[in-house]
Design a protein around this motif. Structure first.
Motif, PDB file in Angstrom:
ATOM      1  N   HIS A  73      -4.436  10.744   1.614  1.00  0.00           N
ATOM      2  CA  HIS A  73      -4.202   9.314   0.774  1.00  0.00           C
ATOM      3  C   HIS A  73      -3.029   8.870   1.036  1.00  0.00           C
ATOM      4  CE1 HIS A  73      -5.078   6.768  -2.589  1.00  0.00           C
ATOM      5  NE2 HIS A  73      -3.918   7.132  -3.368  1.00  0.00           N
ATOM      6  N   ILE A  74      -2.878   7.524   0.575  1.00  0.00           N
ATOM      7  CA  ILE A  74      -1.756   6.575   0.939  1.00  0.00           C
ATOM      8  C   ILE A  74      -1.798   5.536  -0.317  1.00  0.00           C
ATOM      9  CG2 ILE A  74      -2.688   5.251   2.524  1.00  0.00           C
ATOM     10  CD1 ILE A  74      -0.141   5.044   4.145  1.00  0.00           C
ATOM     11  N   TYR A  75      -0.393   5.407  -0.683  1.00  0.00           N
ATOM     12  CA  TYR A  75      -0.275   4.151  -1.733  1.00  0.00           C
ATOM     13  C   TYR A  75       1.061   3.463  -1.431  1.00  0.00           C
ATOM     14  CZ  TYR A  75       2.092   7.396  -4.741  1.00  0.00           C
ATOM     15  OH  TYR A  75       3.084   8.098  -5.772  1.00  0.00           O
ATOM     16  N   GLU A  76       1.391   2.577  -2.093  1.00  0.00           N
ATOM     17  CA  GLU A  76       2.522   1.703  -1.700  1.00  0.00           C
ATOM     18  C   GLU A  76       3.398   1.281  -3.131  1.00  0.00           C
ATOM     19  OE1 GLU A  76       2.526  -1.495   0.988  1.00  0.00           O
ATOM     20  OE2 GLU A  76       0.300  -0.765   1.961  1.00  0.00           O
ATOM     21  N   HIS A  77       4.611   1.204  -2.871  1.00  0.00           N
ATOM     22  CA  HIS A  77       5.228   0.484  -3.550  1.00  0.00           C
ATOM     23  C   HIS A  77       5.836  -0.843  -3.047  1.00  0.00           C
ATOM     24  CE1 HIS A  77       7.010   3.701  -6.831  1.00  0.00           C
ATOM     25  NE2 HIS A  77       6.147   4.453  -6.131  1.00  0.00           N
ATOM     26  N   GLU A  78       6.607  -1.589  -3.979  1.00  0.00           N
ATOM     27  CA  GLU A  78       6.860  -2.870  -3.389  1.00  0.00           C
ATOM     28  C   GLU A  78       8.501  -2.800  -2.960  1.00  0.00           C
ATOM     29  OE1 GLU A  78       6.648  -5.771  -6.897  1.00  0.00           O
ATOM     30  OE2 GLU A  78       4.331  -4.940  -6.844  1.00  0.00           O
ATOM     31  N   GLY A  79       9.119  -1.698  -2.546  1.00  0.00           N
ATOM     32  CA  GLY A  79      10.280  -1.542  -1.961  1.00  0.00           C
ATOM     33  C   GLY A  79      10.187  -0.037  -1.387  1.00  0.00           C
ATOM     34  N   ASP A  85       7.552  14.002  -7.190  1.00  0.00           N
ATOM     35  CA  ASP A  85       7.418  15.106  -7.809  1.00  0.00           C
ATOM     36  C   ASP A  85       6.069  15.331  -8.218  1.00  0.00           C
ATOM     37  OD1 ASP A  85       8.682  17.578  -8.683  1.00  0.00           O
ATOM     38  OD2 ASP A  85       8.634  16.954 -10.714  1.00  0.00           O
ATOM     39  N   PHE A  86       5.538  16.683  -8.149  1.00  0.00           N
ATOM     40  CA  PHE A  86       4.418  16.901  -8.521  1.00  0.00           C
ATOM     41  C   PHE A  86       4.504  17.594 -10.147  1.00  0.00           C
ATOM     42  CE2 PHE A  86       3.092  17.064  -4.136  1.00  0.00           C
ATOM     43  CZ  PHE A  86       1.696  16.554  -4.164  1.00  0.00           C
ATOM     44  N   SER A  87       3.379  17.097 -10.846  1.00  0.00           N
ATOM     45  CA  SER A  87       3.351  17.792 -12.281  1.00  0.00           C
ATOM     46  C   SER A  87       3.043  19.306 -12.125  1.00  0.00           C
ATOM     47  CB  SER A  87       2.154  17.272 -13.063  1.00  0.00           C
ATOM     48  OG  SER A  87       0.785  17.266 -12.522  1.00  0.00           O
ATOM     49  N   LYS A  92      -1.089  15.442 -10.755  1.00  0.00           N
ATOM     50  CA  LYS A  92      -0.216  14.031 -10.719  1.00  0.00           C
ATOM     51  C   LYS A  92       0.766  13.928  -9.811  1.00  0.00           C
ATOM     52  CE  LYS A  92      -1.655  12.686 -15.578  1.00  0.00           C
ATOM     53  NZ  LYS A  92      -2.634  13.657 -15.674  1.00  0.00           N
ATOM     54  N   LEU A  93       1.303  12.835  -9.148  1.00  0.00           N
ATOM     55  CA  LEU A  93       2.415  12.830  -8.324  1.00  0.00           C
ATOM     56  C   LEU A  93       3.117  11.759  -8.731  1.00  0.00           C
ATOM     57  CD1 LEU A  93       3.917  13.454  -5.710  1.00  0.00           C
ATOM     58  CD2 LEU A  93       2.293  11.981  -4.409  1.00  0.00           C
ATOM     59  N   VAL A  94       4.423  11.757  -9.114  1.00  0.00           N
ATOM     60  CA  VAL A  94       5.119  10.868  -9.476  1.00  0.00           C
ATOM     61  C   VAL A  94       6.078  10.119  -8.247  1.00  0.00           C
ATOM     62  CG1 VAL A  94       7.194  12.254 -10.413  1.00  0.00           C
ATOM     63  CG2 VAL A  94       6.817   9.457 -11.092  1.00  0.00           C
ATOM     64  N   SER A  95       6.340   8.850  -8.256  1.00  0.00           N
ATOM     65  CA  SER A  95       7.088   8.433  -7.161  1.00  0.00           C
ATOM     66  C   SER A  95       7.916   7.383  -7.786  1.00  0.00           C
ATOM     67  CB  SER A  95       6.247   7.790  -5.962  1.00  0.00           C
ATOM     68  OG  SER A  95       5.476   6.759  -6.534  1.00  0.00           O
ATOM     69  N   GLY A  96       9.185   7.144  -7.332  1.00  0.00           N
ATOM     70  CA  GLY A  96      10.237   6.404  -7.876  1.00  0.00           C
ATOM     71  C   GLY A  96      10.864   5.641  -6.642  1.00  0.00           C
ATOM     72  N   GLY A  97      11.078   4.200  -6.960  1.00  0.00           N
ATOM     73  CA  GLY A  97      11.292   3.461  -5.830  1.00  0.00           C
ATOM     74  C   GLY A  97      12.631   2.455  -5.944  1.00  0.00           C
ATOM     75  N   GLY A  98      12.943   1.746  -4.742  1.00  0.00           N
ATOM     76  CA  GLY A  98      13.517   0.432  -4.759  1.00  0.00           C
ATOM     77  C   GLY A  98      13.127  -0.770  -5.543  1.00  0.00           C
ATOM     78  N   ASP A  99      11.887  -0.678  -5.816  1.00  0.00           N
ATOM     79  CA  ASP A  99      11.073  -1.808  -6.657  1.00  0.00           C
ATOM     80  C   ASP A  99      11.471  -1.640  -8.101  1.00  0.00           C
ATOM     81  OD1 ASP A  99       9.634   0.460  -6.940  1.00  0.00           O
ATOM     82  OD2 ASP A  99       7.770  -0.461  -6.246  1.00  0.00           O
ATOM     83  N   ASP A 119      16.376  -0.955 -14.637  1.00  0.00           N
ATOM     84  CA  ASP A 119      16.950  -2.589 -14.111  1.00  0.00           C
ATOM     85  C   ASP A 119      17.399  -2.556 -12.786  1.00  0.00           C
ATOM     86  OD1 ASP A 119      16.406  -3.727 -16.762  1.00  0.00           O
ATOM     87  OD2 ASP A 119      18.397  -2.813 -17.552  1.00  0.00           O
ATOM     88  N   ASN A 120      17.364  -1.231 -12.003  1.00  0.00           N
ATOM     89  CA  ASN A 120      17.861  -1.178 -10.631  1.00  0.00           C
ATOM     90  C   ASN A 120      16.831  -0.036  -9.989  1.00  0.00           C
ATOM     91  OD1 ASN A 120      19.177  -1.430  -8.051  1.00  0.00           O
ATOM     92  ND2 ASN A 120      21.064  -1.752  -9.280  1.00  0.00           N
ATOM     93  N   ALA A 121      17.057   0.449  -8.859  1.00  0.00           N
ATOM     94  CA  ALA A 121      16.266   1.236  -8.086  1.00  0.00           C
ATOM     95  C   ALA A 121      16.166   2.452  -8.880  1.00  0.00           C
ATOM     96  CB  ALA A 121      16.865   1.573  -6.747  1.00  0.00           C
ATOM     97  N   VAL A 122      14.899   3.095  -8.857  1.00  0.00           N
ATOM     98  CA  VAL A 122      14.724   4.558  -9.296  1.00  0.00           C
ATOM     99  C   VAL A 122      15.053   5.521  -8.264  1.00  0.00           C
ATOM    100  CG1 VAL A 122      13.064   6.197 -10.496  1.00  0.00           C
ATOM    101  CG2 VAL A 122      13.262   3.801 -11.157  1.00  0.00           C
ATOM    102  N   LYS A 123      16.016   6.094  -8.398  1.00  0.00           N
ATOM    103  CA  LYS A 123      16.623   7.085  -7.380  1.00  0.00           C
ATOM    104  C   LYS A 123      15.803   8.402  -7.209  1.00  0.00           C
ATOM    105  CE  LYS A 123      19.030   8.425  -3.770  1.00  0.00           C
ATOM    106  NZ  LYS A 123      18.469   9.767  -3.580  1.00  0.00           N
ATOM    107  N   ALA A 124      15.501   9.075  -8.825  1.00  0.00           N
ATOM    108  CA  ALA A 124      15.024  10.242  -8.732  1.00  0.00           C
ATOM    109  C   ALA A 124      14.094  10.053  -9.967  1.00  0.00           C
ATOM    110  CB  ALA A 124      16.277  11.028  -9.091  1.00  0.00           C
ATOM    111  N   ALA A 125      12.902  11.037  -9.842  1.00  0.00           N
ATOM    112  CA  ALA A 125      11.774  11.040 -10.981  1.00  0.00           C
ATOM    113  C   ALA A 125      11.411  12.506 -10.959  1.00  0.00           C
ATOM    114  CB  ALA A 125      10.797  10.083 -10.560  1.00  0.00           C
TER     115      ALA A 125
END
Length: 359
Positions: A73-79, A85-87, A92-99, A119-125
């Motif tokens: 599988h593949i999915y995208e962010h806007e940054g 991290d997996f639950s 579930k899989l969480v992803s945080g990004g520059g968007d 209000d800024n990039a999500v560096k860690a989740a």
């Protein structure tokens, strides 16, 4: 796990092989990302590897016992995607990004939804679970200098904590949350009381914090810095005599000059409690913190190692090779390796040294 990646497990007794590791059985995954990998995470319930990249994508691979991989599988962010991290149940899989957002992918339906915003990039989740909670919760750390807690059933955060500086790194184990920020602040939070710092300290390392990683028993954490050092830090003051730091990821001195490299990631072995460090020098090492001993060191892999992860059984160690900008723009070139490699953990590579009586 005998015979992993088509080899037979052996335990060598020669002194050379007990300190120098072997890369000959390592296998690169097929169809890696198009840009440097930012994070790796294995599912806790299956050999499924999630890979995030600066190409704005998250990729999921099924890993077979012979080391072969298949994209699922593949999915995208806007940054750029910066964290994964997996639950606990692997669903579930969480992803945080520059968007400035975090997304959750449901691995049963493959549907992706936004679950957090900053209000800024999500560096860690990171996912976490508390006794009595109805399913997993989420904590996100951002360059906006906050960490936020999210109940996945609500669009708004259920709590926010303001940090001293931008969040660079974060890890969770049981009720322990450790947050590393700019200016070398380390915040320790007890997730039973999540809206206040249980303890705040300045990193014992003199240079910028690159990574924090919790011990498997949640009694403390490791810190890696940009200056080729790692620190072992216990949460409780009663254990402070066991705190120490050590040098790693450095070249042998040449006259008065020693080249030092960033420690980019630290991963703890899920069974043995030993840990890996990996750096801009293109090497990784396995360590035993209790014996204060390096178990194995490995030859350079030909490029900076940007992220690492063990699978749930500890039989596979994944590492990502790609340019981490440690030498700036001019050292980047189209021929720089960009790959994710699987290392079969065999024999006593990650086993701690026989215990000795503590004084």
């Amino acid at each position: 796990m005998s015979g992993i990646f088509g080899t037979t497990t052996t335990t060598s007794t020669s002194s050379a092989s007990t300190t120098i590791g072997d890369l000959k059985n390592d296998v690169a995954i097929a169809n890696p990302p198009d840009d440097t990998v930012s994070d790796l995470a294995f599912s806790p319930t299956a050999d499924i590897l999630a890979v995030s990249s600066w190409d704005n994508k998250v990729r999921l691979y099924q890993i077979a016992s012979n080391g072969s991989s298949e994209g699922k599988h593949i999915y995208e962010h806007e940054g750029p995607v910066l964290s994964l991290d997996f639950s606990k149940d692997g669903n579930k899989l969480v992803s945080g990004g520059g968007d400035k957002q975090a997304k959750i992918c449901d691995l049963q339906t493959l549907q992706t939804v936004q679950v957090a915003a900053h209000d800024n990039a999500v560096k860690a989740a990171r996912f976490f679970e508390l006794p009595g909670s109805n399913g997993p919760m989420l904590v996100t750390g951002s360059w906006d200098k906050t960490i936020k807690y999210w109940d996945l059933r609500s669009q708004n955060p259920v709590g926010t904590v303001t940090c001293q500086e931008r969040v660079y790194t974060m890890d969770v184990r049981n009720s322990l949350l450790v947050v590393g920020t700019a200016d070398r602040y380390i915040n320790v939070i007890n997730l039973q009381d999540p809206l206040k710092f249980y303890k705040t300290l300045q990193s014992p390392l003199k240079w910028q914090t690159r990574v924090v990683s919790c011990f498997t028993d949640a009694s403390g954490f490791a810190i890696g810095s940009i200056e080729g050092r790692c620190a072992i830090q216990y949460v409780e003051d009663k254990d402070s005599s066991s705190n120490f730091s050590f040098k790693c990821h450095r070249d042998q001195p040449a006259g008065s000059v020693t080249n030092v490299y960033s420690v980019n990631d630290i991963s703890f072995h899920p069974q043995h409690g030993t840990f890996s460090t990996a750096g801009s020098d293109g090497t990784f090492h396995f360590w035993d913190k209790d014996a204060k001993h390096r178990l194995k060191g490995y030859p350079t892999v030909g490029g900076s190692i940007t992220a690492t992860a063990f699978n749930n059984s500890g039989s596979i160690f994944a590492y990502a090779v790609g340019y981490d900008w440690n030498k700036g723009y001019f050292a980047n070139n189209p021929n720089y390796p960009n790959k994710v490699v699987l290392h079969p953990v065999q024999g006593d590579e990650c086993k701690p040294r026989p215990s000795v009586k503590k004084r």
